[in-house]
Design an enzyme around this catalytic site. Structure first.
Site, PDB file in Angstrom:
ATOM      1  N   ASP A   1       0.871  -1.176   0.000  1.00 24.25           N
ATOM      2  CA  ASP A   1       0.000   0.000   0.000  1.00 24.25           C
ATOM      3  C   ASP A   1       0.910   1.229   0.000  1.00 24.25           C
ATOM      4  OD1 ASP A   1      -2.200   1.839   0.408  1.00 24.25           O
ATOM      5  OD2 ASP A   1      -3.317   0.184   1.282  1.00 24.25           O
TER       6      ASP A   1
ATOM      7  N   HIS B   1      -3.710   3.275  -4.495  1.00 24.53           N
ATOM      8  CA  HIS B   1      -2.882   2.916  -3.335  1.00 24.53           C
ATOM      9  C   HIS B   1      -1.496   2.441  -3.758  1.00 24.53           C
ATOM     10  CE1 HIS B   1      -5.911   3.214  -0.053  1.00 24.53           C
ATOM     11  NE2 HIS B   1      -6.748   3.048  -1.047  1.00 24.53           N
TER      12      HIS B   1
ATOM     13  N   GLU C   1     -10.648   2.783  -4.311  1.00 27.96           N
ATOM     14  CA  GLU C   1     -10.312   4.202  -4.133  1.00 27.96           C
ATOM     15  C   GLU C   1      -9.363   4.792  -5.180  1.00 27.96           C
ATOM     16  OE1 GLU C   1     -10.990   5.103   0.484  1.00 27.96           O
ATOM     17  OE2 GLU C   1      -9.178   3.922   0.160  1.00 27.96           O
TER      18      GLU C   1
END
Ligand code: ACM
Ligand code: ZN
Length: 505
Positions: A173, A252, A310
């Protein structure tokens, strides 16, 4: 003759008659003090047995599918349920276990271990048990803060005891890449370490801070070598836990871009979104496929989690590579571009015998039918995915985000207040999913994101006892759940877990 009987003898005869007549059902019996998850059927018998007869020295095991099917007569179990099912008899002379498979024997032994914990004497009993859902998971984010393999193994031990069977390893991440990849050594040499230990001291205003080269004195971080991973995998396999690695894409990826800047969109400074890979460039696919090949080689799981959450997609609207890809593939918007990427990776995974899991954003723009959706935005996406024929794993934020606090006064509270009772109250097989699609509910998972979780003790405090509730929802039959009874059992198991060295809230 009756007049010569003692009260105790009378009670045993009445209990035996009641059991034979089905008056005293499993439902009417209370559970052993700390047994979580609640077994499908549990019946007490007269007498007690000392715990030294339950440690394996007085154990008879029979593995026979036929025998197990006889025990389960009338109950409709799928093949995977049968594999995990067990029958257990705790008698004055010791323990008998029957199961169709080693997995069932393993779960019987977890039941015994829990039953034997608080008392020196245990009620004689029989247990017939099998799981409700096939995916009973826990996710650990080792990117925001890094946890060593001993900590991981310790949590795997607790998962096994709770009959949980999937460990979702969030390995990469923005704040750190935690897995050795031989083809791309800069991932760990450059982005597994950082100057600041605490995540929020490093990430400011949603922009990540600098990384530190491996070996920098005082740098915080770490990663798992392939040898570490093999050790963790072997440890998990002995406990019937499947480890599912997550390699995030296309969002990410701040750390990936720091190690290999050419993976970003072709924009000044890589564009506005510092987290995203460029799904337009062919080079990005070459990179992801090479990484995945090493991951497939290492992890035996049939599943690979590819993230998918996201991505903001602003860069893609202006990047010449992304725009060219959209024209060439006839994609009408950036959601279509994300969908193109996920489908392409799904095909690659399938060609290597793997199936993908992704966060629920992978539904955007259409999804390959074989993909499993991990539903985190409430539950609506999960309902939609199940109706569309996808397998679904429920990890809803308001119930199963274990980084959220249990009490506003606790250490570093974030998010909403998610109490043990709230976690326990979640029902994954909602009536909004038509009965014909209910089999798509694979299971449930608790997620421990670790932005504010720097210490191992803090991680455990957030996991326990809430993970107990998720384990029971995943394993126990819906009609066996009862909050007051669970609360009592969770309290007893918490005491036992503290004795074993866990921090429990
Ligand atoms: C997520 O919480 N971004 C899956
Ligand atoms: Zn691009």
């Amino acid at each position: 003759m009756l007049t010569e009987m003692t009260n105790t003898q009378m009670r045993y005869i009445i209990l035996a008659l009641a059991l034979a007549m089905g008056i005293v059902s499993a439902q009417a019996q209370s559970q052993p003090a700390n047994l979580i998850p609640a077994p499908a059927e549990y019946n007490v018998h007269p007498g007690t047995v000392s715990r030294d007869k339950m440690n394996g020295s007085h154990e008879k095991v029979r593995i026979s599918e036929k025998a197990m099917l006889r025990r389960l007569e009338g109950r409709k179990l799928t093949d995977w349920q049968l594999k995990s099912a067990y029958w257990l008899e705790v008698g004055p002379k010791g323990v008998k276990i029957e199961a169709a498979d080693q997995e069932g024997v393993f779960y019987a032994r977890q039941t015994l271990r829990m039953m034997a914990e608080p008392d020196s004497m245990v009620n004689c009993c029989t247990v017939l048990d099998w799981p409700r859902l096939r995916y009973r998971g826990m996710m650990l984010d080792v990117s925001r803060h890094f946890y060593g393999k001993d900590f991981v193994k310790k949590q795997l031990r607790m998962m096994a005891l709770l009959k949980m069977n999937r460990f979702h390893f969030h390995l990469v991440d923005n704040p750190g890449w935690r897995l050795q990849i031989d083809t791309y050594p800069r991932l760990t040499q450059l982005t597994a370490w950082r100057p600041q230990a605490y995540f929020w001291d490093w990430e400011k205003n949603e922009i990540g801070g600098p990384f530190a080269v491996e070996g920098t004195p005082g740098a915080y971080g770490g990663y798992y070598t392939k040898e570490d991973i093999r050790e963790i995998l072997a440890y998990a396999a002995e406990r019937h836990i499947e480890v599912i690695p997550e390699i995030e894409m296309p969002g990410h990826n701040y750390e990936t871009r720091a190690a290999y800047p050419e993976l970003a969109c072709s924009l000044p400074k890589g564009g506005k979104d510092p987290w995203e890979l460029c799904p337009g460039k062919e080079h990005t696919y070459e990179f992801l496929e090479n990484v995945l090949l090493e991951v497939f080689d290492l992890f035996p799981s049939q599943y690979i989690h590819i993230g998918g959450d996201e991505a903001r997609k602003n860069n893609w609207k202006v990047c010449p590579y992304c725009q060219a890809r959209m024209r060439a593939e006839g994609l009408k918007d950036v959601n279509g571009l994300q969908s193109y990427m996920i489908r392409r990776i799904e095909r690659f995974a399938r060609a290597h015998g793997k199936r993908i899991i992704g966060w629920d954003e992978i539904l955007q723009g259409g999804l390959a039918p074989d993909a499993t959706v991990m539903c985190w935005h409430g539950t609506e996406a999960g309902v939609q995915a199940a109706k569309e024929g996808h397998d679904v794993i429920f990890t809803p934020t308001h119930y199963y985000y274990l980084d959220y606090h249990q009490d506003p006064d606790q250490y570093r509270p974030v998010g909403r207040c998610v109490t043990l009772e709230k976690v326990y109250s979640f029902e994954p097989v909602t009536e909004r999913i038509p009965e014909a699609d209910a089999h798509h509910v694979s299971g449930v998972q608790g997620n421990l994101w670790t932005e504010h979780v720097q210490e191992e003790w803090h991680a455990e405090l957030l996991l326990y006892p809430r993970l107990f509730a998720i384990a029971e929802t995943g394993w126990s039959q819906a009609d066996r759940k009862s909050w007051p009874d669970f609360e009592r059992r969770a309290s007893a198991l918490s005491a036992a877990a503290r004795k074993w060295g866990y921090r429990v809230y």
